[in-house]
Design an enzyme around this catalytic site. Structure first.
Site, PDB file in Angstrom:
ATOM      1  N   HIS A  41     -23.396  45.041 -20.338  1.00  0.00           N
ATOM      2  CA  HIS A  41     -23.067  45.047 -21.681  1.00  0.00           C
ATOM      3  C   HIS A  41     -24.098  43.546 -22.168  1.00  0.00           C
ATOM      4  CE1 HIS A  41     -20.067  47.744 -22.070  1.00  0.00           C
ATOM      5  NE2 HIS A  41     -19.411  47.181 -21.198  1.00  0.00           N
ATOM      6  N   ASP A  86     -20.719  54.277 -16.112  1.00  0.00           N
ATOM      7  CA  ASP A  86     -19.470  53.499 -16.216  1.00  0.00           C
ATOM      8  C   ASP A  86     -18.947  54.099 -17.387  1.00  0.00           C
ATOM      9  OD1 ASP A  86     -18.508  50.150 -15.984  1.00  0.00           O
ATOM     10  OD2 ASP A  86     -17.952  50.908 -18.109  1.00  0.00           O
ATOM     11  N   HIS A 100     -17.915  52.580 -20.193  1.00  0.00           N
ATOM     12  CA  HIS A 100     -18.306  52.287 -21.375  1.00  0.00           C
ATOM     13  C   HIS A 100     -19.839  52.484 -21.608  1.00  0.00           C
ATOM     14  CE1 HIS A 100     -14.345  49.881 -20.613  1.00  0.00           C
ATOM     15  NE2 HIS A 100     -14.223  50.188 -21.729  1.00  0.00           N
ATOM     16  N   ASP A 157     -14.339  52.438 -13.632  1.00  0.00           N
ATOM     17  CA  ASP A 157     -13.407  52.583 -14.682  1.00  0.00           C
ATOM     18  C   ASP A 157     -13.171  54.069 -15.495  1.00  0.00           C
ATOM     19  OD1 ASP A 157     -15.860  52.126 -15.702  1.00  0.00           O
ATOM     20  OD2 ASP A 157     -15.273  50.402 -17.018  1.00  0.00           O
TER      21      ASP A 157
END
Length: 342
Positions: free
Chosen positions: A158, A193, A195, A282
């Site tokens: 990120h 991931d 996200h 995740d």
């Protein structure tokens, strides 16, 4: 089979973050490391300490202004009367133009996208070693290893060129990809991931030497909200070199593997010399964030499909938070990758 990890990465220990405006315990805890190390050992990998590569590989993808900010902001923050124990921004610019604030508070807002990446006394040290871990794993592949695993913590995908966010400070996957380009002509980054890897996308969005591909929960109602949509294809020279595959919430193994097949076709069309896998665990069905529903055997199937590309591969740890199966999910992935890549 080598896993790279430095003990200094445990020293970053954020106390909380804001979720829907409310303080919550920060899920990016040092305990993640112990679970992941156990998973790497169970997969039969050798745990190796990375070399100290300094800031040169970091500055290849991050601005010196941003690196200087991260290195000094905690000390500066402590001189503010009544300030929080950790650096957390309370103001963000609507547009980032040529002006640059002199104050620590203003710079925190300028360089930090959200409140989930508080900076404490040891954050810069841990982030620097996390980056060196990614570089050492890349160098192992450059030296002839078929694959390597960088147990990077804090994570990185990120983080933009000059902005931290989403628990991330230095973009380890981007750093690894840029380092591989010292030897390779083209590198692909596959982000699996939960996200979207918005920082990685932003870092390479106008470039044609790095293909960025991300499979993630649809951001229309999920972090990072403003990036990760299917119509984001790159700009300028990078048009057509970014590929997003947003999935409906709670998608399981079969839906995920269908998207992965499309991702692998795109990577095959790019014909890279090396691959970086931004590994988020995740996406697991019982991860605390609860966005997707990949099973533990599903991670092995994901890895087998990636291994079938037969590319020199650097696996860089991204998300994956505290749950009973965290280590097992890593073991499943690393073992599955080895089935096709050993």
């Amino acid at each position: 089979m080598k896993t790279f990890f430095a003990e200094e990465q445990k020293r970053h220990d954020p106390s909380f973050f804001l979720s829907s405006g409310a303080p919550q315990p920060n899920p990016e805890q040092p305990e993640r490391v112990e679970r992941l190390l156990a998973g790497a050992r169970a997969a039969g990998t050798e745990i190796v300490r990375p070399g100290d590569h300094g800031l040169a590989p970091v500055s290849a993808v991050h601005t010196p202004e941003y690196i200087d900010f991260l290195s000094r902001i905690y000390e500066r923050w402590q001189r503010i009367e009544g300030a929080s124990a950790e650096v957390i921004p309370n103001i963000h610019p609507i547009a980032r133009t040529g002006s640059y604030p002199a104050s620590a508070v203003g710079q925190a807002g300028y360089h930090m996208a959200d409140t989930s990446c508080p900076i404490s006394e040891h954050t810069f040290e841990s982030a620097r070693w996390s980056a060196s871990t990614a570089v050492s794993a890349a160098e192992a592949v450059m030296a002839g290893e078929r694959w390597s695993y960088a147990l990077c913590r804090p994570p990185g995908h990120h983080a933009f060129r000059d902005v931290a966010g989403g628990f991330c400070f230095f973009n380890n996957s981007g750093i690894a990809a840029q380092h591989l380009l010292r030897q390779a002509k083209r590198v692909a980054i596959l982000d699996v991931d939960l996200h979207h890897g918005n920082g990685t996308q932003g870092m390479f969005y106008e470039r044609a030497d790095v293909l960025t591909v991300s499979i993630h929960a649809d951001p229309v109602r999920f972090y990072p909200f403003f990036w990760g949509h299917a119509d984001e294809r790159g700009e300028g020279l990078g048009l057509g070199y970014n590929f997003n595959l947003p999935l409906p919430r709670k998608s399981g193994d079969d839906v995920y593997l269908e998207a992965l097949a499309a991702a692998i076709r795109r990577i095959g069309a790019f014909s890279p010399d090396a691959l970086v896998v931004a590994l988020g665990l995740d996406a697991f069905e019982k991860d605390p964030f609860g966005g997707l529903s990949v099973s533990t055997p599903g991670f092995a199937r994901i890895a087998e499909a990636i291994g079938a590309l037969h590319l020199p591969t650097v696996v860089v740890q991204e998300g994956g938070y505290l749950c009973d199966a965290l280590g097992d999910n890593l073991t499943a992935f690393l073992t599955g990758l080895g089935m096709k890549n050993g």
